[in-house]
Design a protein around this motif. Structure first.
Motif, PDB file in Angstrom:
ATOM      1  N   ARG A   3     -30.050  14.611 -27.474  1.00  9.98           N
ATOM      2  CA  ARG A   3     -29.656  15.598 -26.455  1.00  9.98           C
ATOM      3  C   ARG A   3     -29.333  14.898 -25.140  1.00  9.98           C
ATOM      4  NH1 ARG A   3     -33.000  21.184 -25.219  1.00  9.98           N
ATOM      5  NH2 ARG A   3     -31.470  22.133 -23.812  1.00  9.98           N
TER       6      ARG A   3
ATOM      7  N   GLN B 249     -22.738  16.440 -32.335  1.00  8.01           N
ATOM      8  CA  GLN B 249     -21.750  16.279 -31.260  1.00  8.01           C
ATOM      9  C   GLN B 249     -21.483  14.820 -30.935  1.00  8.01           C
ATOM     10  OE1 GLN B 249     -22.692  18.740 -27.856  1.00  8.01           O
ATOM     11  NE2 GLN B 249     -21.702  17.332 -26.425  1.00  8.01           N
TER      12      GLN B 249
ATOM     13  N   THR C 202     -26.972  18.821 -30.919  1.00  7.39           N
ATOM     14  CA  THR C 202     -26.114  17.756 -30.390  1.00  7.39           C
ATOM     15  C   THR C 202     -26.061  16.541 -31.310  1.00  7.39           C
ATOM     16  OG1 THR C 202     -27.946  16.924 -29.020  1.00  7.39           O
ATOM     17  CG2 THR C 202     -26.387  18.443 -27.975  1.00  7.39           C
TER      18      THR C 202
ATOM     19  N   ARG D 161     -22.764  24.689 -34.752  1.00  7.96           N
ATOM     20  CA  ARG D 161     -22.360  23.357 -34.303  1.00  7.96           C
ATOM     21  C   ARG D 161     -22.130  22.421 -35.486  1.00  7.96           C
ATOM     22  NH1 ARG D 161     -25.861  22.108 -28.736  1.00  7.96           N
ATOM     23  NH2 ARG D 161     -24.636  23.521 -27.419  1.00  7.96           N
TER      24      ARG D 161
ATOM     25  N   GLY E 224     -34.607  13.747 -31.578  1.00  9.07           N
ATOM     26  CA  GLY E 224     -33.777  14.878 -31.175  1.00  9.07           C
ATOM     27  C   GLY E 224     -33.550  14.935 -29.680  1.00  9.07           C
ATOM     28  N   ALA E 225     -34.604  14.673 -28.902  1.00  8.04           N
ATOM     29  CA  ALA E 225     -34.481  14.691 -27.446  1.00  8.04           C
ATOM     30  C   ALA E 225     -33.580  13.559 -26.958  1.00  8.04           C
ATOM     31  CB  ALA E 225     -35.858  14.591 -26.804  1.00  8.04           C
TER      32      ALA E 225
ATOM     33  N   GLY F  20     -25.737  14.935 -23.319  1.00  9.45           N
ATOM     34  CA  GLY F  20     -25.656  15.504 -21.989  1.00  9.45           C
ATOM     35  C   GLY F  20     -25.323  14.516 -20.896  1.00  9.45           C
TER      36      GLY F  20
ATOM     37  N   SER G 142     -32.674  18.708 -30.589  1.00 10.90           N
ATOM     38  CA  SER G 142     -31.409  18.228 -30.008  1.00 10.90           C
ATOM     39  C   SER G 142     -30.482  19.377 -29.640  1.00 10.90           C
ATOM     40  CB  SER G 142     -30.686  17.314 -30.994  1.00 10.90           C
ATOM     41  OG  SER G 142     -29.987  18.059 -31.977  1.00 10.90           O
ATOM     42  N   MET G 143     -30.827  20.605 -30.040  1.00 12.45           N
ATOM     43  CA  MET G 143     -29.966  21.776 -29.858  1.00 12.45           C
ATOM     44  C   MET G 143     -28.619  21.590 -30.558  1.00 12.45           C
ATOM     45  SD  MET G 143     -31.742  24.008 -28.256  1.00 12.45           S
ATOM     46  CE  MET G 143     -30.524  25.194 -27.706  1.00 12.45           C
TER      47      MET G 143
END
Length: 266
Positions: free
Chosen positions: A137, A171, A168, A46, A133-134, A141, A165-166
């Motif tokens: 995300r 992103q 993101t 990513r 981070g959350a 999302g 955040s995976m």
């Protein structure tokens, strides 16, 4: 890419990854050399897709093919190391088998980030990297167009923030606020209603706010302990609260961000 096998944990080529314990990195909002660490092939992919440049990659043998698919066309050294060397260098078990040392991109201005946006999430002094981070995300999302991070907030590119955040954080457009007065001026000049989430007697409930939602909204979330600063509350156009039950007065900041973003974007 250039594949290089490294079996000595003291090899200086691995210095970017040395001693990357959570305790050591937590005190550095901007790691020296303008670098950050991306962990796992998904996160690295990513980051590269977002245009970020890896300086090097540390990979365990089982993940070589995965990383080849991501950086195979780039001019970057890829250090293949045994598991024991990876753990000795980094200070933790590298469960996902791949870490990259990434060049930090130059951050845009607040004006550039909010241009064309209708929903912006603003994080004031959020010190916990997991919460940052959350929150990113949730922003990705649930349709936030941008994120602004206060000067005293945790680093979104710290490896725990990135991991939670995976990826993101690559992103959603974001930048760090230089000073609040300028950021508030920029938000108001762009037509944003600054909605500060806080426990106040004069606050409107989130559902009431959404019922008459302004065209452009900047949702401001405060720190885990102290909440929003007086500067932000005084500058806010609206004070908003999430109605709670069961004797609970508030949510975790990342959960509150998710609830508020869902409400204003649906």
């Amino acid at each position: 890419m250039e594949l290089l096998t490294v079996t000595d944990a003291d090899d200086r080529r691995l210095d970017d990854y040395r001693g990357l314990t959570d305790t050591a990195l937590r005190t550095r909002s901007d790691p020296s050399g303008g670098l950050y660490i991306a962990e796992s092939t998904k996160v690295i992919a990513r980051a590269v897709a977002a245009g970020h440049r890896p300086r090097s990659v540390l990979v365990q043998e089982r993940r070589v093919d995965d990383i080849r698919a991501i950086v195979g066309d780039l001019d970057v050294p890829v250090y293949i190391v045994p598991d024991a060397v990876a753990e000795a260098v980094t200070g933790f078990a590298v469960h996902r088998g791949t870490i990259a040392s990434m060049h930090r991109p130059e951050l845009p201005s607040v004006r550039e980030v909010i241009e064309g946006a209708s929903v912006v999430l603003v994080l004031e002094n959020i010190g916990d990297h997991t919460n940052v981070g959350a929150a990113f995300r949730a922003a990705a999302g649930l349709g936030a167009d941008a994120v602004l991070v206060s000067p005293g907030g945790a680093d979104p590119l710290y490896r725990r923030s990135v991991r939670v955040s995976m990826g993101t954080v690559f992103q959603v457009p974001w930048t760090r606020i230089v000073d609040w007065d300028s950021a508030i001026t920029d938000l108001h000049a762009a037509g944003f209603d600054i909605a500060a989430l806080a426990l106040r007697d004069d606050a409107v409930t989130l559902d009431a706010y959404v019922a008459n939602r302004p065209e452009r909204v900047a949702l401001v979330m405060g720190s885990e302990g102290d909440g929003l600063s007086r500067t932000v509350i005084d500058a806010a156009d609206t004070i908003v609260t999430i109605p709670m039950a069961g004797g609970v007065d508030s949510l975790n900041v990342a959960s509150a961000a998710a609830v508020a973003l869902w409400a204003v974007t649906t």
